[in-house]
Structures are given as structure tokens and as C-alpha cells.
Design a protein around this motif. Structure first.
Motif, PDB file in Angstrom:
ATOM      1  N   LEU A   1      53.447  45.276  19.019  1.00 27.74           N
ATOM      2  CA  LEU A   1      52.542  46.069  19.858  1.00 27.74           C
ATOM      3  C   LEU A   1      52.474  47.516  19.396  1.00 27.74           C
ATOM      4  N   TRP A   2      53.422  47.912  18.545  1.00 31.26           N
ATOM      5  CA  TRP A   2      53.406  49.265  17.971  1.00 31.26           C
ATOM      6  C   TRP A   2      52.099  49.533  17.232  1.00 31.26           C
ATOM      7  N   PHE A   3      51.593  48.534  16.522  1.00 30.42           N
ATOM      8  CA  PHE A   3      50.391  48.717  15.711  1.00 30.42           C
ATOM      9  C   PHE A   3      49.154  49.038  16.570  1.00 30.42           C
ATOM     10  N   PRO A   4      48.825  48.230  17.597  1.00 23.93           N
ATOM     11  CA  PRO A   4      47.687  48.610  18.450  1.00 23.93           C
ATOM     12  C   PRO A   4      47.961  49.871  19.255  1.00 23.93           C
ATOM     13  N   PHE A   5      49.230  50.114  19.614  1.00 24.99           N
ATOM     14  CA  PHE A   5      49.562  51.319  20.382  1.00 24.99           C
ATOM     15  C   PHE A   5      49.201  52.574  19.599  1.00 24.99           C
ATOM     16  N   VAL A   6      49.616  52.625  18.337  1.00 23.63           N
ATOM     17  CA  VAL A   6      49.296  53.784  17.495  1.00 23.63           C
ATOM     18  C   VAL A   6      47.797  53.867  17.249  1.00 23.63           C
ATOM     19  N   GLY A   7      47.167  52.732  16.945  1.00 19.40           N
ATOM     20  CA  GLY A   7      45.731  52.721  16.661  1.00 19.40           C
ATOM     21  C   GLY A   7      44.895  53.159  17.848  1.00 19.40           C
ATOM     22  N   ILE A   8      45.210  52.633  19.022  1.00 21.51           N
ATOM     23  CA  ILE A   8      44.457  52.985  20.239  1.00 21.51           C
ATOM     24  C   ILE A   8      44.664  54.449  20.594  1.00 21.51           C
ATOM     25  N   THR A   9      45.871  54.953  20.354  1.00 25.15           N
ATOM     26  CA  THR A   9      46.137  56.371  20.629  1.00 25.15           C
ATOM     27  C   THR A   9      45.265  57.256  19.753  1.00 25.15           C
ATOM     28  N   PHE A  10      45.136  56.914  18.486  1.00 20.79           N
ATOM     29  CA  PHE A  10      44.266  57.680  17.591  1.00 20.79           C
ATOM     30  C   PHE A  10      42.817  57.631  18.066  1.00 20.79           C
ATOM     31  N   VAL A  11      42.336  56.460  18.440  1.00 27.40           N
ATOM     32  CA  VAL A  11      40.947  56.308  18.891  1.00 27.40           C
ATOM     33  C   VAL A  11      40.715  57.118  20.167  1.00 27.40           C
TER      34      VAL A  11
ATOM     35  N   GLN B   1      46.410  67.911  16.962  1.00 28.13           N
ATOM     36  CA  GLN B   1      47.842  68.029  17.235  1.00 28.13           C
ATOM     37  C   GLN B   1      48.561  66.721  16.916  1.00 28.13           C
ATOM     38  N   LEU B   2      47.963  65.603  17.323  1.00 32.12           N
ATOM     39  CA  LEU B   2      48.551  64.295  17.032  1.00 32.12           C
ATOM     40  C   LEU B   2      48.661  64.078  15.529  1.00 32.12           C
ATOM     41  N   CYS B   3      47.597  64.391  14.800  1.00 34.07           N
ATOM     42  CA  CYS B   3      47.598  64.221  13.348  1.00 34.07           C
ATOM     43  C   CYS B   3      48.643  65.118  12.687  1.00 34.07           C
ATOM     44  N   ALA B   4      48.723  66.367  13.143  1.00 35.81           N
ATOM     45  CA  ALA B   4      49.694  67.300  12.575  1.00 35.81           C
ATOM     46  C   ALA B   4      51.109  66.782  12.770  1.00 35.81           C
TER      47      ALA B   4
ATOM     48  N   LYS C   1      29.639  65.169  15.406  1.00 38.53           N
ATOM     49  CA  LYS C   1      30.464  65.372  16.593  1.00 38.53           C
ATOM     50  C   LYS C   1      31.910  64.965  16.349  1.00 38.53           C
ATOM     51  N   TYR C   2      32.095  63.904  15.570  1.00 40.33           N
ATOM     52  CA  TYR C   2      33.443  63.394  15.334  1.00 40.33           C
ATOM     53  C   TYR C   2      33.873  63.590  13.875  1.00 40.33           C
ATOM     54  N   SER C   3      33.452  64.693  13.314  1.00 41.64           N
ATOM     55  CA  SER C   3      33.774  64.984  11.913  1.00 41.64           C
ATOM     56  C   SER C   3      35.272  65.163  11.694  1.00 41.64           C
ATOM     57  N   HIS C   4      36.020  65.415  12.776  1.00 43.89           N
ATOM     58  CA  HIS C   4      37.458  65.612  12.628  1.00 43.89           C
ATOM     59  C   HIS C   4      38.175  64.320  12.218  1.00 43.89           C
ATOM     60  N   ALA C   5      37.444  63.212  12.193  1.00 42.34           N
ATOM     61  CA  ALA C   5      38.041  61.950  11.737  1.00 42.34           C
ATOM     62  C   ALA C   5      38.390  61.997  10.248  1.00 42.34           C
ATOM     63  N   TRP C   6      37.951  63.058   9.549  1.00 44.43           N
ATOM     64  CA  TRP C   6      38.249  63.187   8.122  1.00 44.43           C
ATOM     65  C   TRP C   6      39.753  63.141   7.856  1.00 44.43           C
ATOM     66  N   THR C   7      40.552  63.504   8.844  1.00 48.49           N
ATOM     67  CA  THR C   7      41.997  63.537   8.664  1.00 48.49           C
ATOM     68  C   THR C   7      42.577  62.153   8.343  1.00 48.49           C
ATOM     69  N   LEU C   8      41.846  61.099   8.697  1.00 49.18           N
ATOM     70  CA  LEU C   8      42.330  59.745   8.436  1.00 49.18           C
ATOM     71  C   LEU C   8      42.382  59.429   6.945  1.00 49.18           C
ATOM     72  N   ILE C   9      41.807  60.320   6.146  1.00 50.68           N
ATOM     73  CA  ILE C   9      41.912  60.181   4.686  1.00 50.68           C
ATOM     74  C   ILE C   9      43.379  60.227   4.265  1.00 50.68           C
ATOM     75  N   TYR C  10      44.219  60.752   5.144  1.00 52.81           N
ATOM     76  CA  TYR C  10      45.661  60.834   4.848  1.00 52.81           C
ATOM     77  C   TYR C  10      46.226  59.480   4.442  1.00 52.81           C
ATOM     78  N   ILE C  11      45.678  58.409   4.994  1.00 50.90           N
ATOM     79  CA  ILE C  11      46.193  57.083   4.698  1.00 50.90           C
ATOM     80  C   ILE C  11      46.072  56.758   3.211  1.00 50.90           C
ATOM     81  N   VAL C  12      45.069  57.361   2.553  1.00 46.38           N
ATOM     82  CA  VAL C  12      44.880  57.151   1.111  1.00 46.38           C
ATOM     83  C   VAL C  12      46.023  57.806   0.336  1.00 46.38           C
TER      84      VAL C  12
ATOM     85  N   PHE D   1      42.246  59.887  21.247  1.00 42.18           N
ATOM     86  CA  PHE D   1      42.163  61.323  21.000  1.00 42.18           C
ATOM     87  C   PHE D   1      40.968  61.690  20.131  1.00 42.18           C
ATOM     88  N   LEU D   2      40.556  60.783  19.254  1.00 46.09           N
ATOM     89  CA  LEU D   2      39.388  61.037  18.413  1.00 46.09           C
ATOM     90  C   LEU D   2      38.162  61.301  19.270  1.00 46.09           C
ATOM     91  N   PHE D   3      38.011  60.526  20.337  1.00 46.03           N
ATOM     92  CA  PHE D   3      36.837  60.664  21.197  1.00 46.03           C
ATOM     93  C   PHE D   3      37.061  61.609  22.373  1.00 46.03           C
TER      94      PHE D   3
END
Length: 219
Positions: free
Chosen positions: A57-67, A79-82, A7-18, A69-71
């Protein structure tokens, strides 16, 4: 678990961090000579250590935003990832071909309080190089735009107000902590404005349909 991963296979985009982190760390450790970025206005802005709060607070703001939209929405998540990942890659390219940095930290006033100590710790961990365009500003704008355009927050005016206040505070923190120049901030806004059009304005389905109809007529 299998259904969850499917269901949440689109999380693969987080590989970008590597891809991103090794490049960024290389720049942080190897940029020694760089173009100095500054304006007269930068030296007029007073240092204020209390802005370390919204800066962090930038760090949790970005992280929570990703979480969120992921769900919530695969389409909005992509769109956020792009938006963010394209901008972050452009940032890496700019800093690679045009090394840049600041000399504003000489204005930092060390006071005996927890906020000043946090600023000192931040500066020890983060060099004054690779500052243009400001990723703190760009990513903040990217998250704010995505949240403002999200259907899930369409009528959540209180949440949008809080997001706006936090975003403005984060952006202001970059100059009040002497982490960025006004030029870096404007660069973040400029990059966000450029990427807004291809990510959030253009309707690619309509463009494909128009292209298909044009091809059919030509045939």
C-alpha cells in the motif's frame, strides 16, 4: 490542454525520477560486497507475511499523495518534492559510498497462502542490498508529515487518523517482512527529522527580509 499544462507546470519536478531510477537500478545490479546491517532485536521480531498488504500500500499512498498536492497546492507540492527528493538523493549517495545490506531473509517462513507468495515475489524483484536508510520509512514519513501539515486537511481528523494508521502499518511492515533492519528504520526517521527543519520550519521569506534589513542598515 494548454491552460491545464500552464496551471500545473510544477509537475516538471517529476523529471527527478529520470535521475533517480538509473542510479538506483545500477546500485541494485552491481552491489555485491556490502556492510551487513543487523541488530539482535531484528532476529527477535517474528516474520509475518500479512504485513505484505501495508507494504504494498506504500506505492499508492506515495502516488496519491503526489497527485493530491499537485492539484491542491503548488507551495505544498514543492515542499513535498523538496523533502522526498532530497532524502532520496542522500539515500543514493549513502548507498554508493557505503554499500549495505541484510541477511534477515533466512528467517522468512514460506507458507502456502497468497500473502507468502507475494512476499516471495517481492524478494525476487527486490534485492537485500541498499537498505539504509529505509526509503519505505522515509517516504512514508515524508508523505504523512506533508498531509498532516496540509491546510486542506487541517480539520479532517478522520482522514488524519487513517493516514496515521496506514503510515504506522507501512513502517512496521518493513521489519515484520524482514525487508529492513531496525537500524534502517531509525535511519529513515533520522533523515526525516533532519530534513523537516529546512523544509517545514525555516521561514525563508522572513530570513530574506531580515538579511535585506541588515544590509540596508549596514549601508
Amino acid at each position: 490542454m494548454k491552460n491545464f499544462l500552464k496551471k500545473y507546470s510544477h509537475a516538471w519536478t517529476l523529471i527527478y525520477i529520470v535521475f533517480y531510477m538509473p542510479w538506483f537500478i545500477y546500485l541494485e545490479n552491481n552491489v555485491k560486497e556490502y556492510t551487513l546491517i543487523h541488530t539482535n532485536l531484528d532476529y527477535q521480531i517474528p516474520f509475518c507475511e500479512y504485513f505484505i498488504i501495508p507494504y504494498f500500500l506504500w506505492f499508492p499512498f506515495v502516488g496519491i499523495t503526489f497527485v493530491y498536492f499537485l492539484f491542491y497546492s503548488k507551495t505544498e507540492y514543492y515542499q513535498l518534492c523538496a523533502f522526498l527528493f532530497t532524502g532520496m538523493t542522500i539515500f543514493l549517495i549513502i548507498c554508493t559510498v557505503w554499500p549495505n545490506g541484510l541477511d534477515l531473509r533466512s528467517q522468512v517462513v514460506e507458507r502456502n497462502n497468497i500473502f507468502s507468495h507475494l512476499v516471495s515475489s517481492l524478494q525476487k524483484a527486490d534485492t537485500s542490498t541498499n537498505v539504509f536508510p529505509s526509503l519505505h520509512v522515509f517516504n512514508t514519513l515524508g508523505c504523512m508529515i506533508a498531509l498532516f501539515k496540509s491546510k486542506g486537511l487541517e480539520k479532517k481528523y478522520v482522514w488524519k487518523t487513517l493516514i496515521w494508521v496506514l503510515s504506522v502499518s507501512i513502517i512496521l511492515s518493513t521489519v515484520f517482512l524482514k525487508q529492513h533492519s531496525i537500524i534502517d528504520v531509525l535511519g529513515g526517521f533520522g533523515l526525516a527529522a533532519i530534513l523537516y527543519v529546512p523544509v517545514y520550519v525555516l521561514d525563508y521569506n522572513r530570513l530574506r527580509e531580515k538579511k535585506t534589513k541588515t544590509s540596508d542598515v549596514g549601508a
